[in-house]
Design a protein around this motif. Sequence first.
Motif: not given
Lengths: 299, 299
Positions: B132, B148-149, B151-153
């Motif tokens: 994160n 998050l994890d 990967r882009p939000v």
Amino acid sequence: MTGGTAQRLAGIELGGTKTIVVLGDGTRIVERREFPTTTPDETMGAALAVLGEWNRAAPLDAIGIGSFGPLRVDAQAADFGTILATPKRGWSGAQILAPVRRAFACPIGVDTDVNAAALAEHALGAAQGCGNVIYLTIGTGLGGGVLLDGRPVHGAMHPEIGHVRLRRVAGDAFAGVCPFHGDCIEGLIAGPALEARLPAHPADLDPVDPAWDPVGMDLAELLAQLMLTFSPQRIVIGGGVANRQPHLIARARDALPGLIAGYLGDMDAAALSRMICAPTLGDDAGPVGSLVLAAQAMG
Amino acid sequence: MTGGTAQRLAGIELGGTKTIVVLGDGTRIVERREFPTTTPDETMGAALAVLGEWNRAAPLDAIGIGSFGPLRVDAQAADFGTILATPKRGWSGAQILAPVRRAFACPIGVDTDVNAAALAEHALGAAQGCGNVIYLTIGTGLGGGVLLDGRPVHGAMHPEIGHVRLRRVAGDAFAGVCPFHGDCIEGLIAGPALEARLPAHPADLDPVDPAWDPVGMDLAELLAQLMLTFSPQRIVIGGGVANRQPHLIARARDALPGLIAGYLGDMDAAALSRMICAPTLGDDAGPVGSLVLAAQAMG
């Protein structure tokens, strides 16, 4: 699944005041037991006794646990599945996952109660088809679970949305009741705050009373902030305060376009009514969520 | 990769004032061109000319685009890769992805400039090993990318962290300069705000001048809010203001424990220094991020 028997799942929703244990035919609740949340030993013992009974009748395929927090949700951490420092007496450091693991060999999933509820609304309720989902509960406390691309947000700990500090309404001098932060959002609009803040018990106060105005604005500030940060497609709002005072959500929806000021594109009343809504599963969002965690633990 | 030739990647960082086009041996920049961002046709035309030149020398394997926003990042949307309503003249509705797609058959990735920078710091910089991650840029504007994890939000749009309304410092009456919101965080601490707010030009003002106090507190309020909502392991802060005024980050770090008030566990100075830091890649976070987007587009 194409026909055949659904998985035999069980779930524990460990709440701050009561605990609900459910048996699921898949994620459909077929049996339920409720008892007060007392000490960790007593409460987990009672939950394990129910699970043991169901498991003897026919083996459980998986178990899910949705717990109040703060909870260690990092599966790599040594204290995974343990309650972190909490003002709730006797629960700091309480092991939630470990005793279930000792008793059962089946897959076990664990997450916060609010992430579980978000998963339930995403799988079966108001947030179906939405990747980015926030589940808020406004009751004795204020908590939030967040899914991004359908998966719960963890990270360094997990979101603690209830404790954000927001812009106060000009002229509103209520000091808030959060023992940590005073007037964080939980300290302003959760149940105990409303009892301290309003001129009458919330249940007795007319929904059009202007004393509700700053409460609705505070909720709107929270929703605006969540929209600007998480870019959710759905914000599902449950919990006792939200259930009993639906006018608060209407007030917040009305205030949002003024706060966002055109920045997020289409933000008309119809779009906001779709985006911000009550849980389809009602009070079952949490228990059903624990069954979703069980199903996901099976991989 | 185990030996062999790295992918031949190209990236476009489309910024509000300048555009950088880079050629990558994998994600390592081997050539770069910069020009001012003018009209969409002229700017995209100049970028395409450079890409075409590189492609003729040897075929590009993939192209990545990191663009200023608001940008449609939902790959299912009809207007995917298009700039949304923006006060930047001539750019509302400008197609960013489509002209590149028309010119090149290779895989093409596109995301916001700040998500690209977050990906770069995650892959190669200060946020390696962190799931994160928040990348903030504080310069002419204030923007934030969130992983998050890893990967882009995205979501309904993408985060617009610059426009959150935060608690103001008691007694601070600066009205803010955001044309949409006045004193949202961009309107309080980005470059134009500092020029309007401080008693001297930011470059000429002593870092210990008390006029910086409310600026540092405003940044601390933003960081506290981001920590409570996203639960990041790392917050990387770049951009001209942050680069030239590192004392602001130190001030904000100092104020954070008081704001969080023990709620997120260990929050000592060492932990905060690890969590909140400058970009390892410096001003190259964005261009390198466009190469990471290119690499990811290859799947």
